[in-house]
Design a protein around this motif. Sequence first.
Motif, PDB file in Angstrom:
ATOM      1  N   VAL A  48       3.822  -9.780 -11.142  1.00  0.00           N
ATOM      2  CA  VAL A  48       4.496 -10.262 -12.348  1.00  0.00           C
ATOM      3  C   VAL A  48       4.936 -11.714 -12.182  1.00  0.00           C
ATOM      4  CG1 VAL A  48       6.629 -10.004 -13.690  1.00  0.00           C
ATOM      5  CG2 VAL A  48       5.223  -7.996 -13.176  1.00  0.00           C
ATOM      6  N   PHE A  49       5.596 -12.021 -11.079  1.00  0.00           N
ATOM      7  CA  PHE A  49       6.171 -13.355 -10.911  1.00  0.00           C
ATOM      8  C   PHE A  49       5.209 -14.375 -10.318  1.00  0.00           C
ATOM      9  CE2 PHE A  49      10.127 -10.906 -11.262  1.00  0.00           C
ATOM     10  CZ  PHE A  49      10.745 -11.641 -12.257  1.00  0.00           C
ATOM     11  N   LEU A  50       4.263 -13.923  -9.510  1.00  0.00           N
ATOM     12  CA  LEU A  50       3.350 -14.871  -8.859  1.00  0.00           C
ATOM     13  C   LEU A  50       2.011 -14.991  -9.565  1.00  0.00           C
ATOM     14  CD1 LEU A  50       3.991 -13.774  -5.172  1.00  0.00           C
ATOM     15  CD2 LEU A  50       4.868 -15.827  -6.301  1.00  0.00           C
ATOM     16  N   GLY A  51       1.699 -14.054 -10.429  1.00  0.00           N
ATOM     17  CA  GLY A  51       0.388 -14.031 -11.067  1.00  0.00           C
ATOM     18  C   GLY A  51      -0.579 -13.198 -10.239  1.00  0.00           C
ATOM     19  N   PRO A  52      -1.761 -12.953 -10.780  1.00  0.00           N
ATOM     20  CA  PRO A  52      -2.695 -12.023 -10.128  1.00  0.00           C
ATOM     21  C   PRO A  52      -3.139 -12.436  -8.724  1.00  0.00           C
ATOM     22  CG  PRO A  52      -3.462 -12.630 -12.330  1.00  0.00           C
ATOM     23  CD  PRO A  52      -2.250 -13.442 -12.054  1.00  0.00           C
ATOM     24  N   GLY A  53      -3.558 -13.666  -8.531  1.00  0.00           N
ATOM     25  CA  GLY A  53      -4.103 -14.086  -7.239  1.00  0.00           C
ATOM     26  C   GLY A  53      -3.066 -14.147  -6.137  1.00  0.00           C
ATOM     27  N   TRP A  54      -2.000 -14.898  -6.376  1.00  0.00           N
ATOM     28  CA  TRP A  54      -0.933 -15.009  -5.382  1.00  0.00           C
ATOM     29  C   TRP A  54      -0.238 -13.673  -5.204  1.00  0.00           C
ATOM     30  CZ3 TRP A  54      -0.890 -19.049  -2.271  1.00  0.00           C
ATOM     31  CH2 TRP A  54      -1.435 -20.253  -2.715  1.00  0.00           C
ATOM     32  N   GLY A  55      -0.106 -12.921  -6.288  1.00  0.00           N
ATOM     33  CA  GLY A  55       0.492 -11.583  -6.205  1.00  0.00           C
ATOM     34  C   GLY A  55      -0.334 -10.662  -5.326  1.00  0.00           C
ATOM     35  N   PHE A  56      -1.661 -10.724  -5.468  1.00  0.00           N
ATOM     36  CA  PHE A  56      -2.545  -9.927  -4.612  1.00  0.00           C
ATOM     37  C   PHE A  56      -2.244 -10.197  -3.147  1.00  0.00           C
ATOM     38  CE2 PHE A  56      -6.261  -9.279  -1.996  1.00  0.00           C
ATOM     39  CZ  PHE A  56      -6.762  -8.049  -2.421  1.00  0.00           C
ATOM     40  N   LEU A  57      -2.132 -11.478  -2.800  1.00  0.00           N
ATOM     41  CA  LEU A  57      -1.864 -11.850  -1.405  1.00  0.00           C
ATOM     42  C   LEU A  57      -0.494 -11.346  -0.943  1.00  0.00           C
ATOM     43  CD1 LEU A  57      -3.330 -15.455  -1.348  1.00  0.00           C
ATOM     44  CD2 LEU A  57      -4.288 -13.405  -0.270  1.00  0.00           C
ATOM     45  N   VAL A  76      -3.811  -0.179   7.554  1.00  0.00           N
ATOM     46  CA  VAL A  76      -3.658  -1.604   7.252  1.00  0.00           C
ATOM     47  C   VAL A  76      -4.683  -2.096   6.226  1.00  0.00           C
ATOM     48  CG1 VAL A  76      -3.733  -3.941   8.223  1.00  0.00           C
ATOM     49  CG2 VAL A  76      -2.410  -2.150   9.370  1.00  0.00           C
ATOM     50  N   PRO A  77      -6.003  -1.907   6.435  1.00  0.00           N
ATOM     51  CA  PRO A  77      -6.952  -2.414   5.421  1.00  0.00           C
ATOM     52  C   PRO A  77      -6.877  -1.668   4.091  1.00  0.00           C
ATOM     53  CG  PRO A  77      -8.117  -1.254   7.184  1.00  0.00           C
ATOM     54  CD  PRO A  77      -6.679  -1.346   7.594  1.00  0.00           C
ATOM     55  N   ILE A  78      -6.616  -0.365   4.166  1.00  0.00           N
ATOM     56  CA  ILE A  78      -6.507   0.434   2.935  1.00  0.00           C
ATOM     57  C   ILE A  78      -5.309  -0.052   2.114  1.00  0.00           C
ATOM     58  CG2 ILE A  78      -6.007   2.762   2.062  1.00  0.00           C
ATOM     59  CD1 ILE A  78      -7.478   3.821   4.624  1.00  0.00           C
ATOM     60  N   THR A  79      -4.186  -0.211   2.780  1.00  0.00           N
ATOM     61  CA  THR A  79      -2.973  -0.667   2.101  1.00  0.00           C
ATOM     62  C   THR A  79      -3.142  -2.080   1.556  1.00  0.00           C
ATOM     63  OG1 THR A  79      -1.535   0.768   3.387  1.00  0.00           O
ATOM     64  CG2 THR A  79      -0.519  -1.206   2.461  1.00  0.00           C
ATOM     65  N   PHE A  80      -3.758  -2.961   2.339  1.00  0.00           N
ATOM     66  CA  PHE A  80      -3.977  -4.327   1.866  1.00  0.00           C
ATOM     67  C   PHE A  80      -4.706  -4.320   0.522  1.00  0.00           C
ATOM     68  CE2 PHE A  80      -6.640  -8.109   1.472  1.00  0.00           C
ATOM     69  CZ  PHE A  80      -5.664  -9.094   1.482  1.00  0.00           C
ATOM     70  N   VAL A  81      -5.765  -3.535   0.429  1.00  0.00           N
ATOM     71  CA  VAL A  81      -6.570  -3.506  -0.799  1.00  0.00           C
ATOM     72  C   VAL A  81      -5.811  -2.826  -1.939  1.00  0.00           C
ATOM     73  CG1 VAL A  81      -8.682  -2.591  -1.855  1.00  0.00           C
ATOM     74  CG2 VAL A  81      -8.777  -3.635   0.415  1.00  0.00           C
ATOM     75  N   ILE A  82      -5.254  -1.644  -1.689  1.00  0.00           N
ATOM     76  CA  ILE A  82      -4.596  -0.900  -2.769  1.00  0.00           C
ATOM     77  C   ILE A  82      -3.380  -1.662  -3.301  1.00  0.00           C
ATOM     78  CG2 ILE A  82      -3.267   1.196  -3.327  1.00  0.00           C
ATOM     79  CD1 ILE A  82      -5.230   2.727  -1.470  1.00  0.00           C
ATOM     80  N   LYS A  83      -2.511  -2.096  -2.415  1.00  0.00           N
ATOM     81  CA  LYS A  83      -1.299  -2.797  -2.867  1.00  0.00           C
ATOM     82  C   LYS A  83      -1.643  -4.167  -3.456  1.00  0.00           C
ATOM     83  CE  LYS A  83       1.229   0.572  -1.367  1.00  0.00           C
ATOM     84  NZ  LYS A  83       2.420   1.181  -1.864  1.00  0.00           N
ATOM     85  N   GLY A  84      -2.649  -4.824  -2.877  1.00  0.00           N
ATOM     86  CA  GLY A  84      -3.096  -6.089  -3.451  1.00  0.00           C
ATOM     87  C   GLY A  84      -3.605  -5.903  -4.872  1.00  0.00           C
ATOM     88  N   LEU A  85      -4.381  -4.837  -5.088  1.00  0.00           N
ATOM     89  CA  LEU A  85      -4.896  -4.562  -6.440  1.00  0.00           C
ATOM     90  C   LEU A  85      -3.773  -4.231  -7.421  1.00  0.00           C
ATOM     91  CD1 LEU A  85      -8.158  -2.546  -5.693  1.00  0.00           C
ATOM     92  CD2 LEU A  85      -7.982  -4.850  -6.669  1.00  0.00           C
ATOM     93  N   ILE A  86      -2.757  -3.528  -6.942  1.00  0.00           N
ATOM     94  CA  ILE A  86      -1.615  -3.227  -7.817  1.00  0.00           C
ATOM     95  C   ILE A  86      -0.963  -4.528  -8.282  1.00  0.00           C
ATOM     96  CG2 ILE A  86       0.731  -2.256  -7.876  1.00  0.00           C
ATOM     97  CD1 ILE A  86      -0.416  -0.069  -5.902  1.00  0.00           C
ATOM     98  N   SER A  87      -0.732  -5.439  -7.355  1.00  0.00           N
ATOM     99  CA  SER A  87      -0.140  -6.736  -7.726  1.00  0.00           C
ATOM    100  C   SER A  87      -1.051  -7.508  -8.662  1.00  0.00           C
ATOM    101  CB  SER A  87       0.138  -7.569  -6.468  1.00  0.00           C
ATOM    102  OG  SER A  87       1.161  -7.012  -5.703  1.00  0.00           O
ATOM    103  N   ILE A  93      -1.777  -7.829 -16.410  1.00  0.00           N
ATOM    104  CA  ILE A  93      -1.111  -7.193 -17.551  1.00  0.00           C
ATOM    105  C   ILE A  93       0.025  -8.079 -18.056  1.00  0.00           C
ATOM    106  CG2 ILE A  93       0.364  -5.253 -18.250  1.00  0.00           C
ATOM    107  CD1 ILE A  93      -1.357  -3.496 -16.341  1.00  0.00           C
ATOM    108  N   TYR A  94       0.822  -8.592 -17.124  1.00  0.00           N
ATOM    109  CA  TYR A  94       1.956  -9.438 -17.501  1.00  0.00           C
ATOM    110  C   TYR A  94       1.481 -10.711 -18.201  1.00  0.00           C
ATOM    111  CZ  TYR A  94       6.577 -11.567 -17.131  1.00  0.00           C
ATOM    112  OH  TYR A  94       7.794 -12.143 -17.422  1.00  0.00           O
ATOM    113  N   GLN A  95       0.410 -11.313 -17.709  1.00  0.00           N
ATOM    114  CA  GLN A  95      -0.117 -12.530 -18.346  1.00  0.00           C
ATOM    115  C   GLN A  95      -0.642 -12.241 -19.741  1.00  0.00           C
ATOM    116  OE1 GLN A  95      -3.051 -14.160 -15.653  1.00  0.00           O
ATOM    117  NE2 GLN A  95      -1.503 -15.336 -14.524  1.00  0.00           N
ATOM    118  N   LYS A  96      -1.301 -11.098 -19.924  1.00  0.00           N
ATOM    119  CA  LYS A  96      -1.903 -10.783 -21.224  1.00  0.00           C
ATOM    120  C   LYS A  96      -0.872 -10.307 -22.244  1.00  0.00           C
ATOM    121  CE  LYS A  96      -6.167 -11.539 -19.980  1.00  0.00           C
ATOM    122  NZ  LYS A  96      -6.644 -12.884 -20.162  1.00  0.00           N
ATOM    123  N   LEU A  97       0.084  -9.498 -21.795  1.00  0.00           N
ATOM    124  CA  LEU A  97       1.019  -8.885 -22.741  1.00  0.00           C
ATOM    125  C   LEU A  97       2.372  -9.583 -22.827  1.00  0.00           C
ATOM    126  CD1 LEU A  97       0.520  -5.063 -22.052  1.00  0.00           C
ATOM    127  CD2 LEU A  97      -0.545  -6.477 -23.815  1.00  0.00           C
ATOM    128  N   GLY A  98       2.746 -10.328 -21.807  1.00  0.00           N
ATOM    129  CA  GLY A  98       4.096 -10.857 -21.703  1.00  0.00           C
ATOM    130  C   GLY A  98       4.380 -12.069 -22.555  1.00  0.00           C
TER     131      GLY A  98
END
Length: 172
Positions: A48-57, A76-87, A93-98
Amino acid sequence: MNSNLKKIVTTALFAALACVATMSIRIPTPGTSGYIHPGDAIVILAGVFLGPGWGFLAGGIGSAMADLLGGYFVYVPITFVIKGLISLISGLIYQKLGTTSKSRYTAVILGGVVDIVLVAGGYFLCEAVFLYGFSASAASIPANIIQGVGGLIISCVLYPVLNAIPEVRQVA
């Protein structure tokens, strides 16, 4: 301060927050030796606050670091991908709807829904295919849903608090 430097520093802070929030409270779950934690709220808010790319990281690195430091090396790799995708998706969503105050809050809630789906579904899929098989992985679904709901609720509580901080709002 350079805006890129601000974004990098804020991303590192969100990653650290995600790591600490994930490691601070651990409620063990059945099936896969996982645990419920409040870190998902920070993962949602990173997007939400960093945007999709920085949020992913931020979401991916911070959550993966919690697994690494907590001894959950295989995750570690599973969490990196799943949590990164959530961010990432929460940020999109925040950029499109907010566009209004009300729609921004709705976007945060939808980010929480994405969290519920990706945590429950993503971990189930990875655990079923790569780690434990179907039965043990299925046993972790209810706990992962509870974790996601907790992330949604906590992110909704923290969103207005973080949004009230001018430096955080400025980076968004």
